[in-house]
Design an enzyme around this catalytic site. Structure first.
Site, PDB file in Angstrom:
ATOM      1  N   ASP A  37     -61.665 110.384 -62.235  1.00  8.30           N
ATOM      2  CA  ASP A  37     -62.624 109.954 -61.212  1.00  8.30           C
ATOM      3  C   ASP A  37     -62.025 110.029 -59.814  1.00  8.30           C
ATOM      4  O   ASP A  37     -60.810 110.077 -59.633  1.00  8.30           O
ATOM      5  CB  ASP A  37     -63.099 108.520 -61.487  1.00  8.30           C
ATOM      6  N   GLU A  60     -60.405 104.967 -62.916  1.00  3.86           N
ATOM      7  CA  GLU A  60     -59.185 104.337 -62.390  1.00  3.86           C
ATOM      8  C   GLU A  60     -59.462 103.695 -61.034  1.00  3.86           C
ATOM      9  O   GLU A  60     -58.954 102.618 -60.724  1.00  3.86           O
ATOM     10  CB  GLU A  60     -58.074 105.382 -62.236  1.00  3.86           C
TER      11      GLU A  60
HETATM   12 ZN   LIG Z   1     -55.291 107.875 -58.231  1.00  4.24          ZN
END
Ligand SMILES: [Zn+2]
Length: 408
Positions: free
Chosen positions: A79, A174
């Site tokens: 992401d 994340e």
């Molecule tokens: Zn990162």
């Protein structure tokens, strides 16, 4: 395919994550890259390639030696930050960067200057991948993905390099702090792993903050102000007094490196009720405990001054310093430092002033230091990626795998 082509393929996917969607992955579009990677890893010839329902991709590079080599893993996140658009990324390569300001977007006058972004100066003469000024680049962390995939391709083409079993893991979310939640440590089955998610060439991180949140509620007593003498407890006023009790120089804007802090995130209130939200950060676990005790003492002091039960504190632990998980296994750091030296990378060991997926993974039983991915100025249009850093990070992955098999 060279590593730059590989990287450019990945940034063509918009994989921006989003807070509070209640789903994993937080956005469906992250599946598009996950599917692409699954196919790519299968085509390369990796084994046990799998995409899970929560958007993680796992694969195995099988051992090519019968020696007893520990199983290690490499992890990167798919992401990109919710802070800046990652849609329709139009990367451009600045050849042999000359040290001048880089015009990203003439029309919108978006310019990356070395005055504002001094990191640029270390990369004069190098080819840089930049944005068109309207999106982020996504080197965080698609550079990490490209480095790992390229290293796998290289090892498959070079069977003369002996290695143990290597696992690869790509996770979503994340950037919203939920990457480790999606990650299946047991399935990954490694003795240790590395996230390829740091910044500047040479970075190696295995220390992060211990972190807690403290919410303090203050109950006031509202009385007509004309007749309040000796009766009113003004919660807003109490909140201001309490906030002033905190050490004024132990705040984010006054601290660096290993200095911890209290950060007043939010304060609001009126006569009847007030609340303060702090975050507490410290690398040192003893000092971290002292900081939590300080909050409790400050609340007790308020209660002694204004009346029992006026203030209450709720302290919630958020994450811990991974150092305590990594320290018992010094070889997992030594291998990286030695591998860096072998390929002429100067190690820059740093303590993270924040948390990482790796910290969470470390406490889930997978010690997981963080290695540079090479990109800089993350989460905005000034993000750039020096191509030599990208290439070196991938060579480092190969070298670590090689040295792990050598048993240093
Ligand atoms: Zn990162």
């Amino acid at each position: 395919m060279n590593i730059v082509e590989r990287f450019l393929q990945y940034v063509a996917f918009d994989t921006q994550s989003a807070e509070d969607t209640g789903k994993t992955p937080s956005t469906d579009k992250q599946f598009n890259l996950a599917r692409f990677l699954k196919n790519e890893l299968e085509t390369l010839g990796l084994e046990d390639v799998e995409m899970t329902d929560n958007g993680c991709v796992y694969a195995t590079l099988p051992a090519n030696t019968t020696d007893d080599v520990p199983v290690i893993g490499f992890i990167a996140h798919m992401d990109t930050s919710p802070d800046c658009s990652g849609e329709n990324v139009k990367p451009r390569i600045v050849k042999a960067y000359d040290g001048a300001p880089i015009v990203l977007n003439e029309e919108k006058s978006i310019v990356t200057t070395p005055e504002k972004f001094p990191e640029l100066k270390a990369h004069i003469g190098e080819d840089l991948i930049v944005t068109d000024g309207t999106t982020l680049l996504g080197a965080d962390d698609k550079a990490g993905i490209a480095e790992i995939v390229q290293a796998m391709a290289y090892l498959l083409e070079h069977p003369e390099i002996k290695h143990g079993k290597v696992r690869v893991g790509f996770n979503p979310d994340e950037e919203i702090g939920l990457g480790a939640k999606a990650f299946d440590v047991e399935k990954f089955g490694c003795q240790w792993a590395y996230t390829m998610d740091g910044g500047e060439l040479g970075e190696l991180e295995y220390e992060n903050f211990n972190a807690a949140a403290a919410k303090i509620d203050i109950k006031g007593v509202s009385v007509h102000p004309g007749y309040a003498k000796g009766k009113m407890i003004n919660a807003a006023q109490v909140a201001a007094v309490l906030a002033a009790e905190f050490p004024t120089h132990e705040t984010p804007e006054h601290t660096a490196e290993y200095e911890g802090f209290y950060h007043l995130l939010h304060i609001e209130g009126n006569v009847e009720h007030a609340s303060l939200s702090f975050i507490i950060r410290d690398h040192d676990s003893a000092r971290f405990e002292e900081r939590k005790t300080f909050v409790e003492k400050a609340v007790a002091w308020v209660n002694a001054k204004y009346g029992e039960g006026v203030a209450t504190a709720t302290i919630t632990e958020q994450y811990r310093n991974m150092r305590q998980q990594v320290e018992p296994m010094p070889h997992i750091i030594d291998i990286v430092l030695d591998a860096m030296r072998e390929i002429d990378i100067e190690p820059k060991v740093r303590a993270i002033r924040g948390g990482t997926d790796g910290a969470q993974l470390s406490f889930m039983g997978l010690p997981c230091p963080n290695i540079f991915a090479g990109g800089l100025n993350f989460h905005g249009p000034h993000e750039f990626l020096p191509i030599p850093s990208l290439e070196k990070a991938s060579r480092l992955v190969v070298k670590i795998i090689e040295m792990t098999a050598r048993g240093i």
